[in-house]
Enzyme design. Structure first.
Site, PDB file in Angstrom:
ATOM      1  N   VAL A 177       0.829  -1.182  -0.007  1.00  0.00           N
ATOM      2  CA  VAL A 177      -0.063   0.078  -0.044  1.00  0.00           C
ATOM      3  C   VAL A 177       0.960   1.343   0.049  1.00  0.00           C
ATOM      4  CG1 VAL A 177      -1.766   1.320   1.753  1.00  0.00           C
ATOM      5  CG2 VAL A 177      -1.895  -1.028   1.043  1.00  0.00           C
TER       6      VAL A 177
ATOM      7  N   GLU B 250      -4.916  -5.592  -5.999  1.00  0.00           N
ATOM      8  CA  GLU B 250      -3.603  -6.094  -6.475  1.00  0.00           C
ATOM      9  C   GLU B 250      -3.631  -6.518  -8.092  1.00  0.00           C
ATOM     10  OE1 GLU B 250      -1.822  -8.935  -4.256  1.00  0.00           O
ATOM     11  OE2 GLU B 250      -2.149  -8.241  -2.427  1.00  0.00           O
TER      12      GLU B 250
ATOM     13  N   CYS C 203      -6.473  -9.221   1.791  1.00  0.00           N
ATOM     14  CA  CYS C 203      -7.615  -8.213   2.284  1.00  0.00           C
ATOM     15  C   CYS C 203      -8.697  -8.995   2.598  1.00  0.00           C
ATOM     16  CB  CYS C 203      -7.959  -7.245   1.342  1.00  0.00           C
ATOM     17  SG  CYS C 203      -6.287  -6.130   0.927  1.00  0.00           S
TER      18      CYS C 203
HETATM   19  C1  UDX Z   1      -9.386  -6.401  -2.695  1.00  0.00           C
HETATM   20  C2  UDX Z   1     -10.481  -5.315  -2.635  1.00  0.00           C
HETATM   21  O1  UDX Z   1     -11.179  -5.584  -4.222  1.00  0.00           O
HETATM   22  C3  UDX Z   1      -9.929  -4.072  -3.019  1.00  0.00           C
HETATM   23  O2  UDX Z   1     -10.814  -3.101  -3.119  1.00  0.00           O
HETATM   24  C4  UDX Z   1      -9.217  -3.919  -1.348  1.00  0.00           C
HETATM   25  O3  UDX Z   1      -8.480  -2.816  -1.360  1.00  0.00           O
HETATM   26  C5  UDX Z   1      -8.354  -5.062  -1.290  1.00  0.00           C
HETATM   27  O4  UDX Z   1      -9.066  -6.311  -1.378  1.00  0.00           O
HETATM   28  P1  UDX Z   1      -7.634  -7.759  -4.005  1.00  0.00           P
HETATM   29  O5  UDX Z   1      -7.702  -8.568  -2.750  1.00  0.00           O
HETATM   30  O6  UDX Z   1      -6.413  -7.261  -4.543  1.00  0.00           O
HETATM   31  O7  UDX Z   1      -8.564  -6.555  -3.447  1.00  0.00           O
HETATM   32  O8  UDX Z   1      -8.341  -8.702  -5.009  1.00  0.00           O
HETATM   33  P2  UDX Z   1      -9.918  -8.833  -5.533  1.00  0.00           P
HETATM   34  O9  UDX Z   1      -9.819  -8.725  -7.149  1.00  0.00           O
HETATM   35  O10 UDX Z   1     -10.857  -8.016  -4.987  1.00  0.00           O
HETATM   36  O11 UDX Z   1      -9.886 -10.363  -5.530  1.00  0.00           O
HETATM   37  C6  UDX Z   1     -10.066 -10.902  -4.065  1.00  0.00           C
HETATM   38  C7  UDX Z   1     -10.395 -12.356  -4.101  1.00  0.00           C
HETATM   39  O12 UDX Z   1     -11.832 -12.890  -4.634  1.00  0.00           O
HETATM   40  C8  UDX Z   1      -9.529 -13.133  -5.160  1.00  0.00           C
HETATM   41  O13 UDX Z   1      -9.270 -14.426  -4.434  1.00  0.00           O
HETATM   42  C9  UDX Z   1     -10.317 -13.537  -6.400  1.00  0.00           C
HETATM   43  O14 UDX Z   1     -10.158 -14.554  -6.891  1.00  0.00           O
HETATM   44  C10 UDX Z   1     -11.947 -13.528  -5.570  1.00  0.00           C
HETATM   45  N1  UDX Z   1     -12.823 -13.095  -6.614  1.00  0.00           N
HETATM   46  C11 UDX Z   1     -13.053 -11.931  -6.990  1.00  0.00           C
HETATM   47  C12 UDX Z   1     -13.787 -14.200  -6.996  1.00  0.00           C
HETATM   48  O15 UDX Z   1     -13.952 -15.411  -6.520  1.00  0.00           O
HETATM   49  N2  UDX Z   1     -14.940 -13.702  -7.555  1.00  0.00           N
HETATM   50  C13 UDX Z   1     -15.152 -12.342  -8.155  1.00  0.00           C
HETATM   51  O16 UDX Z   1     -16.195 -12.406  -8.776  1.00  0.00           O
HETATM   52  C14 UDX Z   1     -14.205 -11.520  -7.705  1.00  0.00           C
END
Ligand code: UDX
Length: 438
Positions: free
Chosen positions: A11, A155, A263
């Site tokens: 961050v 990320e 997160c």
């Molecule tokens: C997340 C939030 O999106 C972000 O706003 C916050 O600041 C930090 O946490 P991040 O952890 O980087 O970001 O990834 P993200 O793209 O949100 O995906 C998180 C998890 O959810 C991943 O394991 C992803 O595979 C899963 N996911 C996401 C799903 O299984 N289905 C979806 O439709 C979206």
């Protein structure tokens, strides 16, 4: 504006580089001397598309510096951002705030003249107030305000998310602090980004509520996918059918093996903990945590069932190990549950991941690594897709089929078209998609 960024982790580094790009003078400080030395040499310790160039450009233009002297950085700053880690505390799921409070104590010693101290780390409600108390105690006549400015970066898309956010949430309680924060985010104002000014507690809750809602949305579609599988419906069409309702929205309705990352797992736990303490239990969020954890464990069972009830002695090719594409981050990745369970069931694992293999080698003992997806597939009895890296979508299924000993695919991210794969002779299983009628 002169900005000190405390913590050059994910961050801190992204925010620091982006603030410099906005035109501010930024100094990023970190206790890890080695990390600072590497950053000074232009080495970026994390994998984030575009970050290396952004850092290099801003270092060259003199707006971004790295250092280990917190005192100097804070003493000269108009605003100090606390972007240190807030890991899950062992045992109870609460966020460990010791780094945040240690930073506050150091900042307190270094403040000279009016300074806004901003929490950027994801911190439970009440932390901003406690940071203010720590500084006030050390500097009773110090001129400062505290603000809460949570980040919403994903990320892999962090720079885009920072430069073109849906909104910026800022908890401030004085006009002076509000003016400083507005000046820092002025470039976003010019592109009409909504700025949500709130009190400090509200900004803190907003961050957790946002992540918990998204985690809930994913978990909801995952359970609907389970239902679809049982009754012959297609979850993709269901997601589209409900997502086109503007009140629901299409994003974050992609089913998979369960959410992971740095997160969602940590923040849902911390929210559940804080809420229980405040006597306002978040039972939906607690349920989401449980459903997601058991889902990750259940995915290995899905592979076993698909393989006819046993994977003993089978070679399984795994494509993708990171918690999502475009990152090397393995934190709480579903692969960390799935792979050991398959190994325990007697399978040999050969994996390929475009960025996560170095970290995976540490976390997943006993697996083999391949240099390409085709090499992983070579001689395999089952291929399991765990992470939807873009390059996997472009694989040639015919080549995969030729390489495998038995053409069988479990696609935990639905990156392939079931009919096409079955048409090519694969035994294929996705998530929440109808099986061929027998
Ligand atoms: C997340 C939030 O999106 C972000 O706003 C916050 O600041 C930090 O946490 P991040 O952890 O980087 O970001 O990834 P993200 O793209 O949100 O995906 C998180 C998890 O959810 C991943 O394991 C992803 O595979 C899963 N996911 C996401 C799903 O299984 N289905 C979806 O439709 C979206």
């Amino acid at each position: 504006m002169r900005i000190a960024m405390i913590g050059a982790g994910y961050v801190g580094l992204v925010s620091g580089a982006c603030f410099a790009q906005f035109g501010h003078d930024v100094v990023c400080v970190d206790k890890e001397a080695d990390k600072i030395a590497r950053l000074r040499r232009g080495e970026i310790p994390i994998y984030e598309p575009g970050l290396e160039k952004l850092v290099a450009d801003n270092v060259r233009s003199g707006r971004l510096e790295f250092g280990s002297n917190l005192g100097d950085a804070v003493g000269n700053a108009d605003a100090v951002f606390i972007a240190v880690g807030t890991p899950t505390r062992r045992g109870d799921g609460h966020a460990d705030l010791s780094y945040v409070y240690a930073a506050a104590a150091e900042i307190a010693e270094a403040i000279r003249g009016y300074t806004v101290v901003v929490t950027k780390s994801t911190v439970p409600v009440g932390t901003g107030r406690e940071v203010a108390r720590i500084i006030r105690e050390a500097q009773p006549s110090g001129e400062f305000d505290v603000a809460a400015n949570p980040e919403f970066l994903r990320e892999g898309a962090a720079i885009e998310d920072f430069m073109k956010p849906d909104r910026v949430v800022i908890g401030v309680e004085s006009q002076r602090a509000r003016d400083v924060m507005a000046a820092i985010y002025r470039p976003l104002n010019l592109i009409q980004t909504p700025m949500v000014f709130t009190n400090i507690e509200t900004a803190e809750v907003t961050k957790y509520a946002g992540n918990a809602f998204l985690a809930t949305k994913i978990t909801f579609i995952n359970e609907i996918a389970d239902l679809c599988e049982k009754v012959g419906a297609d979850v993709h069409d269901v997601a589209r059918g409900i997502g086109l309702d503007g009140r629901i929205g299409r994003k974050f309705l992609h089913p998979g093996p369960g959410f992971g990352g740095s997160c969602f797992p940590k923040d849902t736990l911390a929210l559940a903990y804080t809420a229980r303490e405040a006597n306002a239990p978040q039972t939906i969020v607690e349920q989401v945590i449980e459903v997601n954890n058991s889902r990750k464990k259940r995915m290995a069972q899905k592979v076993v069932e698909f393989s006819g009830g046993s994977v003993k002695g089978l070679k399984i090719a795994v494509l993708g190990l990171t918690f999502k594409p475009d990152t090397d981050d393995m934190r709480d990745a579903p692969s960390l549950d799935i792979v050991p369970a398959l190994q325990a069931a007697g399978a040999t694992i050969v994996a390929f991941d475009p960025a996560g293999m170095a970290e995976a080698a540490r976390l997943l003992p006993g697996i083999g690594f391949a240099k390409t997806a085709y090499e992983a597939a070579s001689g395999a009895d089952v291929l399991v897709v765990i992470t939807e890296w873009h390059e996997f979508r472009g694989l040639d299924p015919r080549r995969i089929k030729e390489a495998m000993r038995q053409p069988r695919i479990v696609d935990l991210r639905n990156i392939f078209d079931p009919e096409e794969m079955r048409g090519l002779g694969f035994a294929y299983e996705g998530i929440g998609r109808p099986r061929p009628r027998t």
